[in-house]
Enzyme design. Sequence first.
Site, PDB file in Angstrom:
ATOM      1  N   HIS A  42       8.242   2.945  -1.431  1.00 46.21           N
ATOM      2  CA  HIS A  42       9.275   2.289  -0.727  1.00 46.21           C
ATOM      3  C   HIS A  42      10.769   2.347  -1.160  1.00 46.21           C
ATOM      4  O   HIS A  42      11.105   2.106  -2.105  1.00 46.21           O
ATOM      5  CB  HIS A  42       8.872   0.965  -0.313  1.00 46.21           C
ATOM      6  N   SER A  43      11.622   2.943  -0.248  1.00 47.25           N
ATOM      7  CA  SER A  43      13.087   2.729  -0.307  1.00 47.25           C
ATOM      8  C   SER A  43      13.402   3.209  -1.874  1.00 47.25           C
ATOM      9  O   SER A  43      13.026   4.739  -2.046  1.00 47.25           O
ATOM     10  CB  SER A  43      13.505   1.232  -0.441  1.00 47.25           C
TER      11      SER A  43
END
Length: 244
Positions: A80-81
């Site tokens: 994520h991210s």
Amino acid sequence: MNAAAATFVLVHGAFHGGWCWRHVADRICATGARVFTPTMTGLGERTHLLTREVGIETFFDDVCGVLVSEELTDVILVGHSFGGAVISGVADRMPDRIRQLVYLDAVIPQNGRSAISLLPPETQAIRLRTAQETSGGLTIPLPTETMFDLASGPGRDWVARRITPHPLKAYTDPVHLNAPVGNGRPCAYIRCTSPVYPAVVPSYDAIKNQSGWTVIDIATGHDAMVSAPDALTDLLLDLANAPE
């Protein structure tokens, strides 16, 4: 692959820890799959390990260590991210242990460039300046005003209680890759669209028209594991069930 036989390793983004995957991990585990949610050194419950030496290679070691110590193979590796940079480094080192990479509204690194260099210039400037002002360049302070576009309510409050400043060196270290991103493994990109998170737009734009990428939209904000755990879980399980 039957999703119930899958093994997921979920890698969090900046400021977060393995805790952020709780709602998704519980749902995936309920199907019979295995889930690991490591926390990177210097974050979450591992903040006591933060030093000025903690950088991107430390994070690669964190996740590679889980794959080795748990003897994991055929892994669906989700980042994520900022975690997109981490899973790219892990795949570069250990492609034989990975079945698929999933980038969740994530940074996609370029060889020899730092993760921060891939962010919009105004975001880079703010993070570098505030890191110096608040910690002498050790950590990037918490984004308490934007809070990853989470709406006011219990979910936002839950994240606000747990996030910790992010080691700056992990953002400014160049990412060294010996192979193209993914290292030959299938790659998917899940883009959060409601709203779009500006910091990851350059990474998404770089791959959206590339062959070999599965691109999926999810109508929620950047912290999809908090704001839309059911929908995100369904997407991850669908990817696990997809034929190779």
